[in-house]
Each structure stands twice: as C-alpha cells, then as structure tokens.
Design an enzyme around this catalytic site. Sequence first.
Site, PDB file in Angstrom:
ATOM      1  N   ARG A 124       0.801  -1.268  -0.173  1.00 43.59           N
ATOM      2  CA  ARG A 124      -0.017  -0.013   0.185  1.00 43.59           C
ATOM      3  C   ARG A 124       0.846   1.275   0.244  1.00 43.59           C
ATOM      4  O   ARG A 124       0.350   2.466  -0.234  1.00 43.59           O
ATOM      5  CB  ARG A 124      -0.901  -0.190   1.238  1.00 43.59           C
TER       6      ARG A 124
ATOM      7  N   LEU B  14      -5.906  -5.194   8.152  1.00 46.89           N
ATOM      8  CA  LEU B  14      -6.204  -3.568   7.922  1.00 46.89           C
ATOM      9  C   LEU B  14      -5.428  -3.010   6.856  1.00 46.89           C
ATOM     10  O   LEU B  14      -4.492  -2.195   7.249  1.00 46.89           O
ATOM     11  CB  LEU B  14      -6.008  -3.062   9.081  1.00 46.89           C
ATOM     12  N   HIS B  15      -5.495  -3.473   5.588  1.00 45.55           N
ATOM     13  CA  HIS B  15      -4.876  -2.916   4.573  1.00 45.55           C
ATOM     14  C   HIS B  15      -5.629  -2.017   4.010  1.00 45.55           C
ATOM     15  O   HIS B  15      -6.640  -1.473   4.545  1.00 45.55           O
ATOM     16  CB  HIS B  15      -4.208  -3.857   3.515  1.00 45.55           C
ATOM     17  N   ALA B  16      -5.243  -0.995   2.797  1.00 46.94           N
ATOM     18  CA  ALA B  16      -5.886   0.340   2.646  1.00 46.94           C
ATOM     19  C   ALA B  16      -7.436   0.136   2.763  1.00 46.94           C
ATOM     20  O   ALA B  16      -8.037   0.770   3.138  1.00 46.94           O
ATOM     21  CB  ALA B  16      -5.423   0.477   1.160  1.00 46.94           C
ATOM     22  N   ALA B  19      -9.070  -0.654   6.021  1.00 51.95           N
ATOM     23  CA  ALA B  19      -8.541   0.470   6.736  1.00 51.95           C
ATOM     24  C   ALA B  19      -9.377   1.478   6.634  1.00 51.95           C
ATOM     25  O   ALA B  19      -9.818   2.389   7.380  1.00 51.95           O
ATOM     26  CB  ALA B  19      -6.989   0.830   6.571  1.00 51.95           C
TER      27      ALA B  19
END
Lengths: 594, 93
Positions: A124, B14-16, B19
């Site tokens: 990310r 909780l990645h982009a 999140a």
Amino acid sequence: MIILAKGIPINSGIAIGTVKIWERDDILTSIQECKTNNINNEINIINNALNSLKNKINILLRNLNIKEIADILNAHLQIAQSIVEEAINEITDNNDCATSAIKHVTIKYIHELQESGSELIGMRIDDIIDVSSQLISLILNKQLLYDLYITEDKKIILITNYIMPSEVILLRNVLEGLVTEHGGATSHSAILTRSLNVPYIIVPVNTIKAIAKLITDKILIIDGFKGLLILPEEKDSSSLTRIINSIDTLNAQFYDERTNPAVTIDGKHVNILANVGNIEDARLVLEYGGEGIGLLRLEFMYMNRKSPPNEEELFNTLMRISKVINGNEIIVRALDAGGDKPIPYLNITKENNPFLGLRGIRLLLREHQEILINEIKAVLKASAFGKFGFMIPMVSSVNEIIETKKIMREIIEEFDRNNIKYGKILFGIMVEVPSIALIIDKVVNHIDFISLGTNDLTQYIMAADRSNEKVQYLYDELNPSVLRLIYNTVNVAKQHGVRVDVCGEIAGNEIALPILLSFNVDALSMNPVSIPKVKYIIRRLRISDIKSHIIKLLENFNDENDIKNFSITTLIKAIPQFNDLMIIYGNYEHPQQP
Amino acid sequence: MKLLKFRLINKAGLHARPAAFLVQEAKKFNSQIIIRKGDKSANAKNVLQVLSLGADVGDEIEVIITGNDENEAAQAIQKLLTETLPSMDTEVR
C-alpha cells in the site's frame, strides 16, 4: 516472432498494441526542501490541492461502476485527507512549505509501512506515493505524463518502471496491456488490471533499458499466460489482432468458470492447486479457483535476514497462510537452497556446478539439520489446526528419505513425551532427479505422495541448462524421454497407492494436460494465474478417447513431436478457439533470441 | 472508556480498503478511538496511522474508545471488525 523478455505473469490474457515506453521521473525525489514565512498561504495551497483532488476522485467515482475501483478510490480519499492533516501540522510546526511538508509526511509513512511487517500493507506504499504525487502535481500545476495518453485513440501497451493505481484507472480506456519492472500481484495496480481485463506482466529490472531501442512505437504482444513480451513480424500484425481478440474472449470465459471443479467429461477429477512463494501469492489462490497449495516454497522465510527463522516464526506463517486459504491443504517443501540460491548465513560453499551440488535435502541433511528439524516441528504443530503435507526437494537416493523419516520419528517421540499437540501429516518427496524416478518402486513404501518437479527433472534428463538460451531447443518438458520417465514413475506410484502431484511448469502448460490426465495424475499445482485456464480445459476433455493413443505414441513414435502434436489436435477439437492460441504459440515456440 | 480486544479474522487484515472502511466508521463518532497492536498505537480516524500498525489476519488488536458516544462507537467498531470486513472476504473480485 522474437521473445524480447520473460517475466512473471500477473494478469492473464494476450494483448497486442503499440508500445509506449514511459520513463517516469519521480516527483517526490524532485521536491526540494523549502521553508515559508507565510504559513497561512501554504495551508491555503495545500487545502486547495486537497479539494481539487477530491473533486477529481469524486468525478471518477460517479462515472465508474466497478466495485474494486470505487473501494480503492475511497481509500485514496482517506489517504489524501490524512496526508494533508499531517502536512498542515508540519507547516505550522516547522514553517515547511506545502510541497516539502507533503514529502516529509510521505517519507515518514513509507518507512512506517515498510516496518509494519506485513507484505500486503507494504504494497500500500504505492497508494501513499500515488496520492502524495497527485497532490504535489496539483500544487505545482505539473502535467503528468499519463494525461497525454488519455487522448490517444490507439490502444497502447505501456512499458514503464512502475505504475500507480490512479494511473491504471485513468488509462483504462487506452490500456491494452501492461509491463512493469516493479510491482506485485497483490498491489492495487494488479488488482485493477484484473478488474479491467488488461494482461499484465512484471519483467526483470533493467529490461526496459536493454530493449527500449528495439521496441519504441513498434507493435508488441504481451503473453499474460506465460509472462512473455514478444515482437511479432510486422506483416502479421492485422491478422494477429483478430486472433488475439478471440483469445481475449476465451480468457474471460476461463475466469468466469474458475470456481467450477476440474472434472473431465468422463468423470475424472483432478485437484487443482497453486504454487506459492509468499503470503501474497497465497491470497490469490482462492481468488483464482485453486483448491489448495501444492507447493509452498519456504525460501521467502529465509531471505533478507541474518539468521534462519525459528520454529515459532515458521509455525505462525504456516497458520496465517492456512487461514488465508480457508484451511485447505498446504504441501510445504523443505528449504530448497544451494549454490544457485545462496542464503548468506548458511555459509554455502561456492561450487563449480551448483545444479549438481549440495542442494535441497542434501544440504539440509549434511549441514543444516537444525533447519529441517524446525520446519518439520512447525508443520507437525500447524497440522493440529489445518491440513498439511511436507516434502523434501532434490531427493536422489532412498537413504535420504530414510534419514529424514528417522528425524521425523524422533520429533514425534519427543512431542509424545512432552504432550505437545500435533496432527497427522502426509510425507512426500519431490521427484526431480532421474535417479529417484528410476527406483521409485523402492521408495513407495516410505512415502504418501510424490510431487513431480518437472523443471529440474527435464534439465537433468536432457542435460540442458534451462537458463542457457543456446540449449533451449533441447529443454523440452514434453520430450518423449521426459514423458516416458514421468509415465513409468506415475504408474508405479499409483500401483502402490501413492498419490501423484505435478508441480513443475508443465502443470500449467495446456499442451501437457491431455497427456498428464491420460497418465492419471491426482493433482496439478501451478502459478495461480494459470488455474482458470487449466480448469476450463480439463472440463472439456474426455480422457477415455485419447488415453490409449497417447500411451501407444509414447511407446512407438516416429517423430519426437508426435505426442505433442496429437495433444494439440485434441485440444483444438475440444476447444476450437485454441487454434488461435496455438497459432500464436506456434510462432514463438522455438524462439530466436535478440 | 471502553476497551475492546479482537483477533482480526478478515483475510486482508487492515490494509488500505479495510482500513479506509474503519476510518470512515470511526469518523462518524465524536469519541477518541485508539487502536493498539503490540507496542504501536494509531488514531482510528487517521488512515496512515492505521496502516502503519501492519495489522494482518490473525493479529490481536485492542481498541480504546473515550468520549460521550463511546458505547455507540464500540458497537459500530465491533460490528465492522467481526461482521462487515469478514463478509467482504467472500466477495468475488
């Protein structure tokens, strides 16, 4: 046709188009440190940029009705908001000017994410760089290069060092295929190419520099099944375009049917598993319709560090991967290191011929039993919670199997003594050295399964290094000599109730499917990207019609290509569109190198 | 103050995108919402901080909520982490 580069397939399909090479400049590094004595002005500048970016994203959100794109754009809105909030603190606390404040915040979070310990979250970082670059270019009123391509009416194959998610979205109407040097299969850019149906491959670093002169503004083909970048003959390009469009349609059908089981018309079921080299690959397994992991390479656990992982780390990673694939079966391969895949802290001595040297199980038994022991312990413990198998690579003698099993028995006794919880695991070997295939009847009583590692098996049988371009014409996994050894091995194993998996590249090669299924293998394990295609083909084959002919050709062929040709005919009969794919492949099967 | 403990069960952690959903939810409330994983902590209304936790599937996290609407916030965060995000795992991309 000439194969210009071989990389990793990220999104399947074949594309043809005019090449645009984009040597991008990195906006962030170009930003100079600067201070301001008008704080309010800088805050205004940054808020204006935030508002423009929000408007831009909201317009896209209104016009695009694809869920993945909407989710990613929404995440970008949040990221932009956070960057600006923190940048405003930088401006008020340190008198930074707007661009320099954004740069500081971005660099801070790149470090934070790199240290977060999660590869997925590491991916990310792209999104943070993406959003901050957009904010900065809005502030500097700088036109980004991709803005130029949006107005192109031609379809392009974009070749660039890396690409950011927002760029894939903006280029969606002109992007026919994508090649980058950096990236990953779970990056947002990769996810976007999948939802936009754009074939995408990642090539080794410096490829672009090496081939740029050859390809600028030429028409090129990307093969997202095999990970190839191909230069076709100029005269062929219009007929190729028609053929490639037909393959495109077929590829969409592969993907639509990916969750259906791989059962032939006459009822033979084959387990379709994935080869996985890290947690990120594992996340793709179920998405592509895989039913488990047939080869979990552990090397990633040992790279970029100073000492080997302990039992607990190995256990935690196995458990995480098991969760990611819903507890489906995972076959773990013991560390496969050696002179060709060095790991500094293992002190592997330099060898003249690492492919014939102290590799795989040889290295583990002779010099690093502690690693083998930790791996077996971790797999045994994890199998109390999920389905696991354990296999050893590079086996060339029965004694290696007996020695490994003795170690395993001792561990189990130790666990029993200490009341440590563990589960039942399958024990198997990779069959990749001809010596072990030739005496497989003496091995079958010691093991539950074999996994045919056809890449090494082929190079050892043919005595042809697969990385040596000059002997590529000999490195042929479908050569009758290779197929005979595979056939005999499978037969003996099956007679003794030993399960047979295939985990080499041959498992994802469509031409091999009629042959391997005729041999009656139990499972095929491959790059996740190949899974939808393989399942689609298997569901259209009737093995009882072809089996006896394939066996007959194996025993009595006139030309080394007889079996291959029969297999191609079978495929085309089953799926007429394969004719198109074979025309393309036929043209670069025995490539000249540039 | 409300203290909640979770083990993350959605596959992507909780990645982009997850999140971002969490931040969107947190911003609906006045309460201060802090997420802790090990010795790291993050403001749940700041997506960059949430990402920096590196919280992945199987990790344990704590959520500390303080403010006049802490009960409602606790309910909403609980639902998001235990129902909404895991339900998104099964969506076919």
